[in-house]
Design a protein around this motif. Structure first.
Motif, short mmCIF file in Angstrom:
data_model
loop_
_atom_site.label_atom_id
_atom_site.label_comp_id
_atom_site.label_asym_id
_atom_site.label_seq_id
_atom_site.Cartn_x
_atom_site.Cartn_y
_atom_site.Cartn_z
N SER A 61 14.90 -4.55 -14.03
CA SER A 61 15.96 -3.59 -14.36
C SER A 61 15.54 -2.70 -15.52
O SER A 61 15.79 -1.50 -15.52
CB SER A 61 17.25 -4.33 -14.72
OG SER A 61 17.70 -5.07 -13.62
N LEU A 62 14.90 -3.31 -16.52
CA LEU A 62 14.42 -2.54 -17.67
C LEU A 62 13.35 -1.53 -17.22
O LEU A 62 13.37 -0.38 -17.64
CB LEU A 62 13.86 -3.47 -18.73
CG LEU A 62 13.30 -2.80 -19.99
CD1 LEU A 62 14.40 -2.05 -20.73
CD2 LEU A 62 12.66 -3.84 -20.91
N LEU A 63 12.46 -1.98 -16.36
CA LEU A 63 11.42 -1.09 -15.84
C LEU A 63 12.03 0.07 -15.07
O LEU A 63 11.60 1.22 -15.19
CB LEU A 63 10.44 -1.86 -14.96
CG LEU A 63 9.28 -1.07 -14.36
CD1 LEU A 63 8.44 -0.41 -15.45
CD2 LEU A 63 8.41 -1.97 -13.48
N PHE A 64 13.10 -0.21 -14.30
CA PHE A 64 13.80 0.84 -13.57
C PHE A 64 14.34 1.89 -14.54
O PHE A 64 14.20 3.09 -14.32
CB PHE A 64 14.94 0.25 -12.73
CG PHE A 64 15.69 1.28 -11.92
CD1 PHE A 64 15.22 1.66 -10.67
CD2 PHE A 64 16.86 1.86 -12.40
CE1 PHE A 64 15.91 2.60 -9.92
CE2 PHE A 64 17.54 2.80 -11.65
CZ PHE A 64 17.06 3.17 -10.40
N MET A 65 14.93 1.45 -15.65
CA MET A 65 15.48 2.37 -16.65
C MET A 65 14.37 3.19 -17.32
O MET A 65 14.53 4.38 -17.55
CB MET A 65 16.30 1.62 -17.70
CG MET A 65 17.58 1.00 -17.17
SD MET A 65 18.66 2.19 -16.32
CE MET A 65 19.06 3.29 -17.65
#
Length: 194
Positions: A61-65
């Motif tokens: 999720s952090l990578l997506f952001m």
């Protein structure tokens, strides 16, 4: 030849509303296609994606952001590359910044361009970050890339509005990026009476 000068700008609030509409419409079009081809999309999250970090969904999720923020920067860089390609002075005519009042990053081209050139530069991020990844996401069954492409397409709402408004002007119109507002200044040749 005489020219008529006219300011063509867009309202940032309307552009933001249009961005939400674009996202909703694209989602409404893509979701049934995805469901018909692959089934329920939520089961595919993280399964095939380059964004998948096994056993660490919070990092995914952090990578997506991070990728979403990077796509905002890439959006402006793509504008710059496209505009610089058409200018006499190349990158010297391009500048970048953030309009904190409007809450938007921008790319500014200080040289006037032909209408077609300006439209290509304005819509290049839509094609490169929105349309092409959307097609790739659907082809490779990658729900995260597909979803990210919807955000990128919606992020081009202001560019789409400017290009749409420019379509009403003659092909020989010269377009100069507005130095402080979202939009441009138009220089349209005026036909002189005999």
């Amino acid at each position: 030849m005489a020219t008529d000068q006219q300011k063509l700008t867009i309202n940032t609030t309307k552009a933001n509303i249009f961005a939400v509409v674009i996202f909703i419409v694209l989602f409404a079009l893509v979701a049934p296609i995805w469901y018909h081809q692959f089934g329920w999309p939520l089961r595919d999250i993280g399964n095939f994606s380059i964004l998948n970090i096994p056993n660490h969904p919070e990092l995914s999720s952090l990578l997506f952001m991070v990728i979403l923020i990077a796509s905002l920067i890439a959006h402006e860089l793509i504008h710059g590359l496209a505009f610089a390609h058409y200018t006499k002075d190349g990158w010297q005519s391009i500048s970048f910044g953030v309009n904190w009042k409007a809450g938007a990053a921008y790319c500014h081209c200080s040289e006037p361009l032909k209408k077609r050139q300006y439209v290509v530069g304005a819509l290049a991020p839509l094609v490169i970050l929105g349309i092409l990844p959307l097609i790739a996401g659907l082809l490779f069954r990658d729900v995260e890339v597909t979803f990210l492409s919807l955000f990128c397409a919606a992020g081009a709402a202001g560019d789409i509005l400017v290009a749409w408004k420019l379509s009403a002007y003659p092909a020989d119109t010269l377009v100069l990026d507005h130095p402080s507002e979202p939009g441009c200044i138009l220089y349209t040749p005026v036909k002189e009476k005999d």
